[in-house]
Design an enzyme around this catalytic site. Structure first.
Site, PDB file in Angstrom:
ATOM      1  N   GLU A 133       0.853  -1.193   0.000  1.00  0.00           N
ATOM      2  CA  GLU A 133       0.000   0.000   0.000  1.00  0.00           C
ATOM      3  C   GLU A 133       0.885   1.239   0.000  1.00  0.00           C
ATOM      4  O   GLU A 133       1.123   1.822  -1.037  1.00  0.00           O
ATOM      5  CB  GLU A 133      -0.943  -0.027   1.206  1.00  0.00           C
ATOM      6  CG  GLU A 133      -2.072   0.966   1.102  1.00  0.00           C
ATOM      7  CD  GLU A 133      -3.163   0.695   2.130  1.00  0.00           C
ATOM      8  OE1 GLU A 133      -3.938   1.615   2.392  1.00  0.00           O
ATOM      9  OE2 GLU A 133      -3.237  -0.432   2.657  1.00  0.00           O
ATOM     10  N   GLU A 186      -2.237   0.206  13.537  1.00  0.00           N
ATOM     11  CA  GLU A 186      -3.414   0.587  12.766  1.00  0.00           C
ATOM     12  C   GLU A 186      -4.705   0.335  13.540  1.00  0.00           C
ATOM     13  O   GLU A 186      -5.660   1.098  13.451  1.00  0.00           O
ATOM     14  CB  GLU A 186      -3.441  -0.194  11.450  1.00  0.00           C
ATOM     15  CG  GLU A 186      -4.606   0.136  10.541  1.00  0.00           C
ATOM     16  CD  GLU A 186      -4.480  -0.521   9.184  1.00  0.00           C
ATOM     17  OE1 GLU A 186      -5.192  -0.098   8.257  1.00  0.00           O
ATOM     18  OE2 GLU A 186      -3.667  -1.466   9.038  1.00  0.00           O
TER      19      GLU A 186
END
Length: 943
Positions: free
Chosen positions: A445, A720
């Site tokens: 990502e 996260e």
């Protein structure tokens, strides 16, 4: 008196940057003076200041934050500058010399875009040999290589940066870099070579992890080397079809998978290059700070895992790579694989999804220092394969890579867990501020998510000098809006992501420039971004019109309170707070900021228009989401946080909203339920509305969900998810689970603003004037904070001593001032610098509650006996969960409850929530006499 931190556009000695109209800044220290009464800027074409091209003369009004140079700049020219300062006590100082050097400006390029006539999937090296015709006084090279490039002259690397030309919206603009290569040239024959590699431009990249050639499908180079001889003649060596190409020893590579390098190759075939028409209109001198090797770390141990693997532990989740020295025999293949966490004691990288994250090197039999060139990794652990014999830690070095940012803030307390949390947020910023504020640096990502950048931007500006970094990111964001009618994509650069327009994410267009202005006091960021800010708000207004013109934002896709824990569906990441409420809240908030920005820029008509829209949205929110009696219809932590932080609640019902938030937290056991939207604001509103105790509770909780839960499980960066790792050490999932994801590190802004109490003031941005308002809590005994602000270094320390007295130490820089708020103080017992009260001006007093002071530049020690005890006292009103965590208190409670009430509290576990013995008295028939007895015993405990 000493003048330091001389910067141009908030960069130290910028070479080849796009500077527009350069703006100078500086800081004064080592002085007893309070105020600046005069300043003079001088600019010269030589560092002896003989050929002066600008002299401001002594001026009274010029400030130290952003003095705009009024001078027509020439291309490829170095300008030297210095500043003189006069102070109110008669001191006078002249700075050392600083400089900036322009790039090509509007000068026509002689260089041609060249492309190797090779298979486009083979990584090339482009070369050019040339002769020097005499001694060289100066040489500069202006260069851009696509996708990524590294340039060498006579075998030496040009510059100290990596991953050039940077990550940006190549469809709109392409950066070129400028390097001083004077010392790399030699008499006679020279050779320049450029390695080209994949990257964001050409290689595997994108939201799906499998795309490639997002911006271009060929490797390309543009270069000009301008050589000036001592006789003042010049020569330009530029890219054209006289260059040649060959195969690189880098066999393959991309940002996700890593790199394969074969030093046994001896490619001899020479290929021609072709001049191509890629145009020059997109070319722009750099805005990106260099990505450099900021730190080096040695591994802390070699781990031999149960699976028989050999793994290096770097002791820190970091970003960059491991460099190593080897003299392995020819043909030996050494492979390094990178991961963030061990599982079952073994190497693990499944949470990297499809990213291979490895480096493979084939030795040629000679001693070599090995590193990758066109990739980077996010990792703590490195599995080493193919190494003969035992690993020697001295052969390996961790190279920490990020944009060239200066550390500016630091917080330390008496609690080592809080100190580690602060470092985790700092390391999260280091690892993700690599040209773009990426969401994560390790998996497939690594994109510039706007929502993450927005919520963290305040913390980022406290932690590091972030003006230039965000200036480039905001410029790129605006370029993405051009063809989207103001819509902001969810990632910048947008790569292959079509999604955009989400509240909180798109509001990065407004909130980031505003935070940057607030921290650095330079209106240029607002001028540059005003059309972008306005077009985002206009986009929302149009969405509102399309849906009926209710002055609410109720259409389109929104991430909502991403990854919060309050959804009725535990499988959704979108959170439990109504998305229409969140979107409308940002509609109101961003429109208000645009109105304030317009006023600062003297755009009075636009200021009035957007202020009216913001007020109308606020009224519509109150009609839609609040009852007539002022109750908020959405009972979530995030909804209350937004309502209070963004000033959405009816003014005469604020106490009701605050009380509802307290009740909500109590029902949630005083633990977080917020996601990406609510978390940055929650502690701020608690501290601002009389609930500082709850804000500290959220900070200091150690069980899930909390910040310290991750710290106790060994986290060295921010995760996260609140439970990225489960209590038994296993990873909670692999689909979307980064262990270096800075968004929740936004708590650090609250630590600066509320724990340490350092607050910028909108009316005097850049910390020219601040509000110093620390909010101590007995659960921390000591806090020390420093901030190297745009106006100079602030220090805010506090301590609660054994007697319960409050001791503050403040430092306020030269030419700055502070409004100081002393909690639970009375003027009669406040001691300032041994009662030298002439150093302070009274602003106000609320007897026994607070004292307000106005302090000028200087150092201040303040102490007093507070009107409310700051020592930790237990009582029957203390939540039972806190009492049961303290050994002595728990023993008293358990014994009393069993003996006198016949109740074993251990049977209730977590169901106790945050109830106190006082709350439970009726249920367990606890008499007032029993509660009084317990109070006496509990208050005697020293804690």
């Amino acid at each position: 008196m000493k003048i330091t931190r001389l910067k141009t556009n908030r960069v130290t000695n910028p070479l080849g940057f796009d500077l527009g109209k350069p703006r100078f800044s500086y800081v004064v220290n080592d002085t007893q003076a309070k105020k600046q009464i005069g300043v003079r800027y001088v600019v010269s074409l030589d560092n002896e200041f003989i050929d002066i091209v600008f002299d401001s003369g002594r001026r009274e009004e010029a400030n130290s934050l952003a003095y705009e140079l009024q001078l027509e700049l020439k291309p490829r020219t170095r300008y030297f500058w210095r500043v003189e300062v006069w102070a109110d006590n008669g001191e006078h100082a002249t700075s050392e010399t600083a400089w900036f050097e322009t790039a090509k400006l509007d000068e026509t390029w002689k260089g041609k875009w060249i492309v190797p006539e090779m298979n486009k999937d083979v990584l090339p090296v482009l070369k050019k040999s040339f002769l020097l015709h005499g001694p060289v006084s100066c040489a500069r090279i202006y260069v851009c290589g696509l996708g990524l490039y590294e340039m060498y002259i006579n075998g030496f690397k040009v510059g100290n940066e990596f991953l050039t030309p940077g990550f940006n919206n190549y469809h709109k603009w392409i950066q070129y870099q400028t390097y001083d290569v004077t010392t790399l040239l030699q008499s006679g024959l020279n050779e320049v070579s450029v390695n080209l590699g994949n990257g964001l431009y050409k290689g595997r990249f994108g939201f799906d992890g499998h795309s490639s050639e997002l911006y271009g499908d060929v490797f390309a180079l543009l270069s000009e080397m301008v050589i000036t001889y001592y006789d003042d003649t010049t020569e330009i060596i530029y890219s054209d079809n006289s260059w040649t190409a060959g195969q690189s020893l880098i066999v393959s590579g991309n940002l996700y998978d890593g790199e394969i390098y074969d030093s046994t190759l001896n490619p001899t075939k020479i290929y021609p290059v072709q001049e191509v028409e890629m145009g020059y209109e997109r070319l722009k001198a750099r805005l990106s700070l260099p990505v450099v090797m900021k730190e080096k770390r040695k591994p802390i141990q070699v781990i031999h895992t149960p699976a028989g693997e050999t793994v290096l532990d770097m002791g820190q989740n970091m970003v960059g790579w491991v460099e190593y020295r080897t003299n392995a025999p020819r043909g030996k293949v050494i492979t390094l694989r990178y991961g963030e966490v061990l599982q079952g004691g073994n190497f693990y990288r499944d949470n990297l999804r499809t990213a291979k994250a490895e480096h493979q090197y084939t030795a040629n039999g000679s001693e070599a220092v090995v590193r990758p060139h066109f990739t980077y990794y996010g990792f703590r652990y490195v599995k080493v394969e193919g190494w003969d014999g035992e690993l020697n830690l001295e052969d390996f070095t961790g190279c920490v890579l990020y944009s060239d940012l200066e550390d500016t803030g630091h917080i330390e307390t008496d609690n080592p867990l809080i100190n580690r949390l602060f470092l985790n947020a700092m390391w999260g910023q280091k690892g993700n501020f690599l040209d773009v504020p990426t969401d994560c640096p390790q998996r497939d990502e690594r994109m510039g998510w706007t929502g993450d950048a927005q919520v963290f931007s305040g913390t980022a500006c406290f932690n590091m000098e972030s003006y230039a970094f965000f200036n480039k990111y905001c410029f790129d964001l605006a370029s993405e809006q051009d063809e989207r009618k103001g819509e902001v994509p969810v990632v910048v650069p947008a790569v292959n992501v079509r999604l955009g327009g989400s509240s909180a994410w798109g509001d990065a267009a407004v909130i980031i420039p505003w935070n940057v202005y607030l921290h650095y006091g330079d209106t240029n960021i607002l001028q540059q971004q005003f059309e972008s800010m306005k077009s985002w708000v206009d986009y929302i207004i149009q969405k509102d019109k399309d849906s009926g013109g209710q002055r609410l934002w109720t259409v389109g896709f929104h991430f909502g309170d991403w990854l919060s824990l309050d959804s009725s569906n535990p499988d959704t990441p979108f959170g439990g707070t109504d998305k229409d409420f969140i979107a409308s809240a940002y509609y109101c908030y961003s429109t208000r900021i645009v109105a304030k920005t317009a006023k600062i820029l003297s755009k009075e008509v636009e200021a009035a228009y957007y202020e009216r829209i913001s007020n109308e949205v606020r009224a519509a929110i109150q009609d839609e989401f609040f009852t007539k009696t002022g109750r908020l219809a959405i009972d979530t932590q995030t909804a209350y946080a937004l309502a209070l932080f963004m000033d959405l609640a009816p003014a005469d019902h604020l106490e009701k909203i605050v009380e509802a938030l307290r009740k909500r937290l109590k029902a949630d056991r005083n633990h977080l339920k917020t996601g990406f939207v609510g978390t940055p604001y929650l502690n701020h509103v608690l501290s601002a509305h009389g609930c500082n105790d709850l804000a500290y509770t959220l900070l200091l909780n150690e069980d899930y969900p909390s910040w310290l839960y991750a710290v106790n499980l060994g986290a060295t960066t921010i995760w996260e998810r609140w439970n990225s790792i489960l209590p038994d050490g296993t990873i909670s999932g692999t689909g979307m689970n980064s262990l270096n994801h800075y968004a929740y590190g936004a708590i650090v802004e609250w630590m600066y603003r509320c724990v340490a109490g350092i607050n910028p003031i909108e009316e005097a941005p850049g910390f020219q004037r601040v509000r110093l308002e620390p909010k101590p809590d007995a659960r921390l005994k000591r806090v020390n904070a420093t901030l190297k602000s745009a106006s100079g270094t602030y220090r805010s320390d506090w301590e609660i001593n054994e007697e319960g007295n409050l001791i503050f130490y403040f430092e306020i820089p030269f030419n700055a001032s502070a409004e100081v708020y002393l909690p639970h103080a009375s003027l009669s017992n406040v001691n300032i610098n041994d009662n030298l009260w002439e150093q302070a001006n009274m602003l106000g007093e609320q007897q026994g509650e607070a004292v307000w002071l106005n302090l000028q530049s200087g150092s201040y020690t303040i102490y007093y006996v507070p009107s409310r005890s700051y020592l930790n006292e237990f009582s029957t009103k203390t939540p039972l969960v806190e009492l049961l965590q303290h050994e002595t208190a728990a023993s008293i409670i358990r014994n009393t409850m069993i003996e006198q009430a016949g109740v074993n509290l251990d049977d209730f576990g977590d169901s106790l929530g945050v109830s106190s013995l006082h709350d439970l008295a009726a249920i367990y028939s606890l008499s007032p006499e029993m509660l009084d007895e317990l109070d006496q015993r509990l208050r005697s405990i020293k804690c």
